[in-house]
Design a protein around this motif. Structure first.
Motif, PDB file in Angstrom:
ATOM      1  N   MET A  59      -6.793 -30.150  54.978  1.00  0.00           N
ATOM      2  CA  MET A  59      -8.071 -30.024  54.102  1.00  0.00           C
ATOM      3  C   MET A  59      -8.857 -29.187  54.764  1.00  0.00           C
ATOM      4  O   MET A  59      -8.820 -28.633  55.862  1.00  0.00           O
ATOM      5  N   SER A  60      -9.292 -28.228  53.703  1.00  0.00           N
ATOM      6  CA  SER A  60     -10.132 -27.205  53.969  1.00  0.00           C
ATOM      7  C   SER A  60     -11.440 -27.427  54.643  1.00  0.00           C
ATOM      8  O   SER A  60     -11.899 -28.577  54.568  1.00  0.00           O
ATOM      9  N   GLU A  61     -11.922 -26.425  55.350  1.00  0.00           N
ATOM     10  CA  GLU A  61     -13.300 -26.598  55.915  1.00  0.00           C
ATOM     11  C   GLU A  61     -14.412 -26.975  54.871  1.00  0.00           C
ATOM     12  O   GLU A  61     -15.295 -27.828  55.226  1.00  0.00           O
ATOM     13  N   ALA A  62     -14.494 -26.188  53.931  1.00  0.00           N
ATOM     14  CA  ALA A  62     -15.411 -26.748  52.812  1.00  0.00           C
ATOM     15  C   ALA A  62     -15.196 -28.253  52.266  1.00  0.00           C
ATOM     16  O   ALA A  62     -16.218 -28.902  52.049  1.00  0.00           O
ATOM     17  N   ALA A  63     -14.082 -28.463  52.122  1.00  0.00           N
ATOM     18  CA  ALA A  63     -13.772 -29.787  51.682  1.00  0.00           C
ATOM     19  C   ALA A  63     -14.333 -30.902  52.776  1.00  0.00           C
ATOM     20  O   ALA A  63     -14.761 -31.984  52.390  1.00  0.00           O
ATOM     21  N   ALA A  64     -13.912 -30.555  53.870  1.00  0.00           N
ATOM     22  CA  ALA A  64     -14.138 -31.453  55.103  1.00  0.00           C
ATOM     23  C   ALA A  64     -15.677 -31.679  55.226  1.00  0.00           C
ATOM     24  O   ALA A  64     -16.198 -32.770  55.486  1.00  0.00           O
ATOM     25  N   SER A  65     -16.550 -30.583  54.895  1.00  0.00           N
ATOM     26  CA  SER A  65     -17.832 -30.711  54.927  1.00  0.00           C
ATOM     27  C   SER A  65     -18.831 -31.314  53.746  1.00  0.00           C
ATOM     28  O   SER A  65     -19.885 -31.388  53.941  1.00  0.00           O
ATOM     29  N   ALA A  66     -18.015 -31.285  52.531  1.00  0.00           N
ATOM     30  CA  ALA A  66     -18.658 -31.927  51.546  1.00  0.00           C
ATOM     31  C   ALA A  66     -19.135 -33.234  51.501  1.00  0.00           C
ATOM     32  O   ALA A  66     -18.221 -34.118  52.017  1.00  0.00           O
ATOM     33  N   PRO A  67     -20.165 -33.603  51.264  1.00  0.00           N
ATOM     34  CA  PRO A  67     -20.573 -34.981  51.111  1.00  0.00           C
ATOM     35  C   PRO A  67     -19.850 -35.757  50.423  1.00  0.00           C
ATOM     36  O   PRO A  67     -19.318 -35.468  49.243  1.00  0.00           O
ATOM     37  N   GLU A  68     -19.582 -36.995  50.759  1.00  0.00           N
ATOM     38  CA  GLU A  68     -18.912 -38.005  50.054  1.00  0.00           C
ATOM     39  C   GLU A  68     -19.755 -38.701  48.995  1.00  0.00           C
ATOM     40  O   GLU A  68     -20.831 -38.714  48.924  1.00  0.00           O
ATOM     41  N   ARG A  69     -19.068 -38.583  47.764  1.00  0.00           N
ATOM     42  CA  ARG A  69     -19.654 -38.916  46.411  1.00  0.00           C
ATOM     43  C   ARG A  69     -19.046 -40.292  45.955  1.00  0.00           C
ATOM     44  O   ARG A  69     -17.916 -40.750  46.193  1.00  0.00           O
ATOM     45  N   THR A  70     -20.016 -41.236  45.159  1.00  0.00           N
ATOM     46  CA  THR A  70     -19.697 -42.478  44.873  1.00  0.00           C
ATOM     47  C   THR A  70     -19.493 -42.324  43.313  1.00  0.00           C
ATOM     48  O   THR A  70     -20.714 -41.839  42.763  1.00  0.00           O
ATOM     49  N   TYR A  71     -18.745 -43.016  42.499  1.00  0.00           N
ATOM     50  CA  TYR A  71     -18.603 -43.164  41.052  1.00  0.00           C
ATOM     51  C   TYR A  71     -18.446 -44.664  40.824  1.00  0.00           C
ATOM     52  O   TYR A  71     -17.800 -45.302  41.114  1.00  0.00           O
ATOM     53  N   SER A  72     -19.166 -44.990  39.811  1.00  0.00           N
ATOM     54  CA  SER A  72     -19.063 -46.198  39.234  1.00  0.00           C
ATOM     55  C   SER A  72     -18.265 -46.453  37.968  1.00  0.00           C
ATOM     56  O   SER A  72     -18.434 -45.342  37.094  1.00  0.00           O
ATOM     57  N   PHE A  73     -17.521 -47.165  37.715  1.00  0.00           N
ATOM     58  CA  PHE A  73     -16.898 -47.366  36.562  1.00  0.00           C
ATOM     59  C   PHE A  73     -16.614 -49.012  36.116  1.00  0.00           C
ATOM     60  O   PHE A  73     -16.618 -49.938  37.059  1.00  0.00           O
ATOM     61  N   LEU A  74     -16.388 -49.152  35.044  1.00  0.00           N
ATOM     62  CA  LEU A  74     -15.972 -50.674  34.233  1.00  0.00           C
ATOM     63  C   LEU A  74     -14.607 -51.068  34.938  1.00  0.00           C
ATOM     64  O   LEU A  74     -13.615 -50.565  34.619  1.00  0.00           O
ATOM     65  N   GLY A  75     -14.851 -52.256  35.555  1.00  0.00           N
ATOM     66  CA  GLY A  75     -13.606 -52.607  36.499  1.00  0.00           C
ATOM     67  C   GLY A  75     -13.273 -54.105  35.914  1.00  0.00           C
ATOM     68  O   GLY A  75     -13.731 -54.636  34.901  1.00  0.00           O
ATOM     69  N   PRO A  76     -12.226 -54.654  36.524  1.00  0.00           N
ATOM     70  CA  PRO A  76     -11.662 -54.146  37.786  1.00  0.00           C
ATOM     71  C   PRO A  76     -10.597 -53.073  37.837  1.00  0.00           C
ATOM     72  O   PRO A  76     -10.653 -52.598  36.649  1.00  0.00           O
ATOM     73  N   ARG A  77      -9.823 -52.879  38.618  1.00  0.00           N
ATOM     74  CA  ARG A  77      -8.847 -51.922  38.373  1.00  0.00           C
ATOM     75  C   ARG A  77      -7.879 -52.039  37.368  1.00  0.00           C
ATOM     76  O   ARG A  77      -7.583 -52.876  36.909  1.00  0.00           O
ATOM     77  N   GLY A  78      -7.492 -50.982  36.808  1.00  0.00           N
ATOM     78  CA  GLY A  78      -6.598 -50.711  35.841  1.00  0.00           C
ATOM     79  C   GLY A  78      -7.114 -50.747  34.281  1.00  0.00           C
ATOM     80  O   GLY A  78      -6.555 -50.902  33.457  1.00  0.00           O
ATOM     81  N   THR A  79      -8.582 -50.674  34.285  1.00  0.00           N
ATOM     82  CA  THR A  79      -9.069 -50.381  33.089  1.00  0.00           C
ATOM     83  C   THR A  79      -8.829 -49.117  32.575  1.00  0.00           C
ATOM     84  O   THR A  79      -8.566 -48.022  33.287  1.00  0.00           O
ATOM     85  N   PHE A  80      -9.029 -48.720  31.100  1.00  0.00           N
ATOM     86  CA  PHE A  80      -9.009 -47.493  30.742  1.00  0.00           C
ATOM     87  C   PHE A  80     -10.210 -46.746  31.296  1.00  0.00           C
ATOM     88  O   PHE A  80     -10.181 -45.427  31.354  1.00  0.00           O
TER      89      PHE A  80
END
Length: 324
Positions: free
Chosen positions: A1-22
C-alpha cells in the motif's frame, strides 16, 4: 500500500442491501469505494439520510431503469431532502430469476415477492407464467428472497431475485431470465454532500429539478426553451407531483453537458429566472462516456465572445468582431 493510500481517511458508502443487490454491483464500479466501509440500508430514504447526517460519505441509489422509467421514490427524495449532490452515475445490466424454497414448483406459485421496480420489469413474464399471482412488495431484490424464510414453508410463495441469489440462500430456481427486456439496464447515481464538482470531461450530464411558475398553456414550453435555445439536449424529462395540490408538478431534468460549459450554465440561469423553485443536483461524468454532441453555434467561445461584445458596448471600448 502506498503512503498516500495509507494516510487517506476511511470512507463509508451506503447502499440498498442486503448483500447481493444490483445496487451493490453498482457500488462495486466506484474505484474509490474499493476497500472502504460499505453500509447496508433498507431504502433510499435511509441511504440519503446517512449522507445528510454524516454517517456515510456517499450513497448509491437507483434513479432510472430502461423498462419502468424513473424511480419515483429516489426522484422525490432528491427533490425534497437538503444538501445533496450527484457525483457520478453507473449502469448495471439486470435480469432476474424466480426462486422459491425447496419443494415449491412453478405451477404452485400464487404469491410473488418482489421489489416494485423489479416486479415491473418482469410483469409480462409473470402474467403469462403465473397469471393468477398476487404481488408482495419487498424493500430490495435480495430482501424479496430473504422474506421467503420469515414464515413457515409456503409452497405457493416465490420471489424475484438476482441470478446469484442461490449463493446466499438455500433456494430453488424455478425460472431464469424472467425479465421482459433482455437488454434492461438500471441507472444508479452516487450521491454525496455538496462539495467541489467533478471536473468537466466532455462527456457529462447535469441533473436538476424545476417547478413551473404557473399552471397555464405554454408554461412547460417556456421551461424547455431555456435549453433548446442554447443548444442543450435533455436526455431525461419526467414530471412528479409537488404534492401540495392537484395540478402542481416539478420536472426532473437531465441535460447533456457540465455546468461549467457555457451553454449549460446559460440554460441554468434561464431556468433560475423562470422557475420559482429550481434545485441543482449535480454535474458529473456520463456512465457511457459518450462525448456530448452540440452545434458549434453553442460552443464556449461563442458565449464568451457575446459577453465581450456586450461589455464593449457598455464601456465604449473598441471591439473587433472575430471571424466565425
Amino acid at each position: 500500500m502506498s503512503e498516500a493510500a495509507a494516510s487517506a481517511p476511511e470512507r463509508t458508502y451506503s447502499f440498498l442491501g442486503p448483500r447481493g443487490t444490483f445496487t451493490e454491483a453498482a457500488l462495486a464500479q466506484v474505484p474509490e469505494a474499493v476497500g472502504q466501509t460499505w453500509r447496508t440500508v433498507n431504502n433510499v430514504g435511509e441511504a440519503l439520510g446517512d449522507v445528510i447526517a454524516g454517517r456515510s460519505d456517499a450513497a448509491m441509489i437507483a434513479i432510472e431503469n430502461s423498462v419502468d422509467g424513473g424511480v419515483s421514490v429516489a426522484q422525490d427524495a432528491l427533490a425534497t431532502l437538503p444538501d445533496l449532490r450527484i457525483v457520478g452515475e453507473y449502469l448495471v445490466h439486470v435480469n432476474f430469476v424466480l426462486v422459491a424454497r425447496p419443494g415449491t414448483t412453478l405451477d404452485e406459485v400464487t404469491v410473488v415477492n418482489g421489489h416494485p421496480v423489479a416486479y415491473a420489469q418482469c410483469r409480462k413474464w409473470l402474467d403469462a407464467a403465473v397469471p393468477d399471482h398476487a404481488h408482495i412488495p419487498a424493500s430490495s431484490n435480495v430482501a424479496a428472497a430473504a422474506d421467503l424464510f420469515d414464515e413457515p414453508l409456503r409452497p405457493g410463495h416465490a420471489a424475484i431475485a438476482p441470478p446469484g441469489i442461490v449463493e446466499h440462500y438455500d433456494l430453488d430456481v424455478l425460472a431464469r431470465d424472467i425479465g421482459d427486456n433482455k437488454n434492461a439496464v438500471t441507472r444508479f447515481v452516487l450521491v454525496s454532500r455538496p462539495g467541489v464538482l467533478p471536473a468537466p470531461t466532455g462527456a457529462d450530464k447535469t441533473s436538476l429539478i424545476a417547478e413551473l411558475p404557473v399552471d397555464r398553456a405554454g408554461a412547460l414550453l417556456e421551461l424547455l426553451e431555456q435549453f433548446s435555445t442554447r443548444g442543450v439536449n435533455m436526455s431525461l424529462l419526467e414530471s412528479r407531483p409537488v404534492g401540495d395540490e392537484l395540478g402542481r408538478y416539478r420536472f426532473v431534468i437531465d441535460a447533456d453537458g457540465h455546468i461549467l460549459d457555457e451553454r449549460v450554465a446559460d440554460a441554468l440561469l434561464g431556468v433560475r429566472r423562470f422557475s420559482p423553485e429550481v434545485r441543482f443536483l449535480g454535474s458529473y461524468p456520463r456512465a457511457d462516456r459518450v462525448p456530448n454532441d452540440y452545434d458549434d453555434r453553442y460552443s464556449d467561445a461563442v458565449f464568451i465572445e457575446a459577453r465581450d461584445w456586450l461589455r464593449a458596448l457598455i464601456t465604449g471600448e473598441p471591439y473587433d468582431t472575430p471571424e466565425r
